[in-house]
Design a protein around this motif. Structure first.
Motif, PDB file in Angstrom:
ATOM      1  N   SER A 138      74.955  78.487 -24.573  1.00 50.68           N
ATOM      2  CA  SER A 138      76.157  77.680 -24.411  1.00 50.68           C
ATOM      3  C   SER A 138      77.400  78.556 -24.477  1.00 50.68           C
ATOM      4  O   SER A 138      78.325  78.400 -23.669  1.00 50.68           O
ATOM      5  CB  SER A 138      76.208  76.595 -25.492  1.00 50.68           C
ATOM      6  N   THR A 139      77.410  79.502 -25.414  1.00 50.46           N
ATOM      7  CA  THR A 139      78.574  80.387 -25.572  1.00 50.46           C
ATOM      8  C   THR A 139      78.782  81.263 -24.337  1.00 50.46           C
ATOM      9  O   THR A 139      79.903  81.415 -23.835  1.00 50.46           O
ATOM     10  CB  THR A 139      78.389  81.278 -26.820  1.00 50.46           C
ATOM     11  N   LEU A 140      77.690  81.823 -23.849  1.00 47.50           N
ATOM     12  CA  LEU A 140      77.795  82.722 -22.702  1.00 47.50           C
ATOM     13  C   LEU A 140      78.254  81.957 -21.455  1.00 47.50           C
ATOM     14  O   LEU A 140      79.124  82.418 -20.705  1.00 47.50           O
ATOM     15  CB  LEU A 140      76.443  83.395 -22.455  1.00 47.50           C
ATOM     16  N   LEU A 141      77.673  80.783 -21.214  1.00 48.23           N
ATOM     17  CA  LEU A 141      78.031  80.016 -20.022  1.00 48.23           C
ATOM     18  C   LEU A 141      79.450  79.463 -20.125  1.00 48.23           C
ATOM     19  O   LEU A 141      80.138  79.302 -19.108  1.00 48.23           O
ATOM     20  CB  LEU A 141      77.025  78.889 -19.814  1.00 48.23           C
ATOM     21  N   THR A 142      79.900  79.173 -21.356  1.00 46.15           N
ATOM     22  CA  THR A 142      81.301  78.758 -21.527  1.00 46.15           C
ATOM     23  C   THR A 142      82.232  79.872 -21.087  1.00 46.15           C
ATOM     24  O   THR A 142      83.230  79.643 -20.393  1.00 46.15           O
ATOM     25  CB  THR A 142      81.563  78.388 -23.000  1.00 46.15           C
TER      26      THR A 142
END
Length: 793
Positions: free
Chosen positions: A633-637
């Motif tokens: 989730s962090t990376l795709l955000t």
């Protein structure tokens, strides 16, 4: 030759052998020179037993020499300190000479201390109220050196007017036999026995109608004799007894009042001068330091060190009074360093103080001597616990080494009664705690008895087993309680880690390190996690797996600290884990590296690492690992793929809700807060933060609290700039105190808002709001943040 001559000759021989003049011996024993002369010349035929005991103490006699001295006393059998039948002992009172009579009256003359009573205002008010309300038997209990006698003296001075017939003070410290208590009290009251009438009856008749306060000081070693005196209360309606004892008397009608060590300063990031001056322990230490060295003054430069000194000494008045004069020779920092092994330093009490109070070790030894053999064994073995223990832990550790059979529950109760342990409730469980000064003495005895290694092994084994049992609970529905229970054991966790390192048990150390990694992350103790991990990384160890675990813990801690070494440490851990065949650890290293990808500026490489980690976990039967979903989730955000990022965050939230994992839910919501912030959906952002902020505070997770405050600060920017400024400042303060970092990818979301608020408010108003926000504790900041509308701080 008669017995009086035998006594005189023996006393003279012992005195001359000790190279003491009559004057010096008289001063040390607290008697007149005329008494010494009369005894040596055979003119004093029946000295009071307390006089002979005082002389024996002053001469430093061995048990055999003391027995020889007592054996030639007319009123004693030839057994050490054992009086003859009561009729014979009572008859001695009829022949007491004028010197004995003068000595009697001195008991009733209360001492007038030369130093003020400091830090006991609340205790004095409470005990005064008890006496005013008619308490007939009040016992001041507490460990040696806590100030029971000093409080009793002030209490009697302040309440003397309540007792028409005055106050009689009786010191029982020098008595070697409980059977001497009643005669000692009778002498203090000026009561002379005649004929064969029992002494108890004489006392009863003498005080039946007297409105009197009888103070019995230092009762713990003669409790049986004290109970004979307190029995008079039923037949003497106007009599009250104030006792001081390291253990309660355990008789009917007793009102126990525990005298605790002096309150210590409240610790935050640093102790302010104002806060320190509110601490009774600091006030007493500073007062005694000035008395020894007039140039000493409490100042901003030394206040933190002085507070540390007082804390190391547990706020124990005797320890503080023995340590303070050392400032004549040692600056505060040097004194604090030496207090890590403080008993040898804590000596040199005033010549007018009892011998047992002239060194702290002697005070501890006095209490230790009153224990029976099983109690001594339990007392010694409990010293391996740091910060106390539960009943179950005490039973596990104390009974593990070879030794006498121990009834631990009864033994704990006895040690609490005798003020060698304190009991308090912690996380809903009874906890048994030993003051550090007492613990140091107990550890010395443990070493002297040759039990240290076996007991420390048992303690370390118990700690590892406990953490292993608690670890699954840290991510489940019992999470809050499990965290609280484990937090209460931090002293023992550190002691076990240190023992494993010092004894070169690195495999076991690495295992415990891995078990504690999640706990440290939740508590925000990244610096501590990294410090322990570095202890292994700087050693040569044949175990690649131990090195891998240490590098992983150090790397994850570095991630939260914003340290650029994080990626390198995680890569080291990954290679070592792969070489050792630990696929789960290798996967977790890849996940943390993927989490770092936005900072590294390598989103594609990060995604590849996360896919590799996912594959490894599926091979191990683990598909829904929360940290993997957070990393995705962090990376795709960061990549701007907000819908996909939201999907992973929601998947993690559902997984955490199924497990009852409050922290996992909060972590998922933190991912959703960032997405809402990027979408400028402040209503959703506020809802997510409000749903998780309180649980983060309960669990003690500083990083998620900080991010929640930052999110609400941005949401309040446009409508409530003062509130926003306060929240930004509170978050900054929490970031500093917890030692956590805001990664650059998130910092860009907050910094522009700070600049805009400063421009809107102006420098003066902005700075004022910042000061107000930084003054908030984490608890106060959360309460303020969760308010529906702004309110004055």
């Amino acid at each position: 030759m008669d017995e009086a001559s035998d006594l005189g000759r023996l006393l003279r021989r012992l005195r001359t052998r000790a190279f003491l003049t009559q004057e010096v011996l008289a001063e040390r024993a607290g008697v007149s020179v005329a008494t010494i002369k009369a005894l040596e010349e055979g003119r004093r035929r029946r000295p009071y037993p307390d006089t002979v005991l005082a002389l024996a103490n002053a001469l430093g006699l061995s048990d055999a020499e003391r027995a020889s001295l007592l054996a030639v006393m007319p009123a004693y059998d030839r057994d050490l300190g054992r009086p003859r039948p009561e009729a014979e002992a009572v008859a001695d009172f009829a022949t007491t000479d004028q010197e004995d009579a003068r000595r009697m009256t001195s008991y009733s003359e209360l001492a007038s201390p030369l130093t003020p009573l400091l830090g006991r205002e609340a205790d004095l008010a409470a005990t005064t109220q008890l006496l005013r309300r008619g308490a007939r038997l009040l016992t001041l209990t507490g460990p040696g050196g806590v100030g029971k006698t000093r409080l009793a003296l002030q209490l009697t001075a302040d309440t003397r007017a309540l007792f028409a017939d005055g106050v009689t003070f009786v010191s029982l410290a020098s008595l070697a036999d409980a059977k001497l208590v009643l005669p000692t009290v009778a002498q203090a009251l000026g009561i002379r026995a005649t004929g064969d009438q029992p002494l108890g009856q004489l006392l009863e008749r003498a005080i039946r109608d007297r409105h009197l306060l009888l103070v019995l000081d230092n009762c713990e070693h003669v409790l049986a004799g004290v109970s004979e005196v307190t029995a008079l209360l039923e037949r003497s309606p106007h009599l009250a007894v104030l006792a001081t004892s390291r253990a309660p008397l355990r008789v009917r009608g007793e009102q126990e009042y525990p005298v605790a060590p002096l309150a210590l300063p409240a610790f935050g990031d640093a102790v302010s001068l104002e806060d320190a001056r509110k601490s009774p322990a600091v006030v007493l230490f500073a007062d005694r330091a000035r008395a020894a060295s007039p140039s000493f003054a409490l100042s901003p430069a030394n206040v933190s060190v002085v507070a540390d000194i007082c804390t190391r000494l547990d706020g124990l008045p005797l320890a503080l009074e023995l340590a303070a004069p050392r400032l004549k020779l040692l600056p505060p920092t040097a004194l604090l360093t030496r207090l890590h092994h403080g008993l040898p330093l804590l000596t040199g009490g005033g010549r007018d103080t009892p011998a047992r109070h002239q060194t702290l070790r002697t005070t501890m030894a006095w209490s230790y001597s009153l224990l029976d053999a099983p109690e001594r064994t339990l007392f010694r073995r409990l010293s391996v616990f740091s910060g106390g223990c539960t009943l179950e832990a005490a039973e596990s550790v104390a009974t593990a080494p070879a030794g006498a059979h121990l009834e631990v529950l009864d033994g704990l109760g006895s040690l609490v009664d005798k003020s060698l342990l304190q009991m308090r409730e912690d996380a809903g469980e009874p906890r048994f705690i030993m003051l550090e000064t007492i613990r140091e003495f107990a550890q010395e005895e443990l070493r002297a008895c040759g039990e240290e290694v076996a007991t420390r092994e048992a303690h370390t084994r118990q700690v590892v087993e406990y953490v292993q049992a608690m670890r699954p609970r840290l991510s489940g529905p019992d999470q809050v309680r499990a965290m609280a229970l484990l937090a209460a054991e931090q002293g023992n966790l550190r002691a076990a880690l240190r023992y494993l390192l010092d004894s070169d048990q690195l495999e076991a150390f690495g295992h415990l390190l891995r078990l504690l990694a999640h706990f440290w992350w939740v508590r925000g103790q990244m610096a501590e996690a990294r410090r322990w991990a570095n202890e292994v990384l700087t050693r040569v160890t044949p175990s690649a797996l131990v090195q891998a675990r240490a590098a992983y813990v150090a790397g994850t801690a570095a991630v939260e600290q914003g340290d650029e070494d994080a990626f390198v440490l995680l890569e080291q851990a990954r290679e070592l884990a792969r070489g050792a065949g630990d696929c789960r650890l290798e996967a977790r290293c890849l996940i943390m590296q993927g989490y770092l990808a936005p900072v590294q500026g390598d989103l594609e490489g990060g995604l590849e690492r996360l896919k590799r980690a996912q594959h490894l976990l599926k091979e191990q039967g683990e598909s829904g690992v929360g940290v993997l979903l957070v990393a995705l989730s962090t990376l795709l955000t960061s990549a701007g793929q907000l819908d996909a990022a939201e999907g992973y965050a929601e998947e993690y939230r559902a997984l955490a809700e199924t497990r009852g994992d409050l922290l996992g839910i909060a972590r998922a919501r933190d991912c959703l807060v960032i997405i809402a912030l990027l979408r400028r959906d402040f209503d959703r952002l506020i809802r997510f933060v409000n749903e998780s902020l309180a649980s983060c505070l309960t669990l003690g997770q500083p990083q998620l609290i900080m991010y929640g405050l930052l999110g609400l600060a941005v949401a309040a920017e446009g409508t409530e700039p003062v509130r926003s400024a306060r929240l930004f400042a509170a978050a900054a303060r929490l970031q500093e105190t917890a030692g956590v970092a805001i990664w650059p990818s998130r910092r860009t979301l907050y910094e522009p808002a700070v600049h805009r608020i400063r421009a809107v408010l102006g420098a003066g108003a902005y700075d004022a709001a910042t000061v107000e926000g930084r003054a908030l504790t984490p608890e106060q900041a959360v309460v303020y943040a969760l308010r529906a509308a702004p309110a004055a701080i």
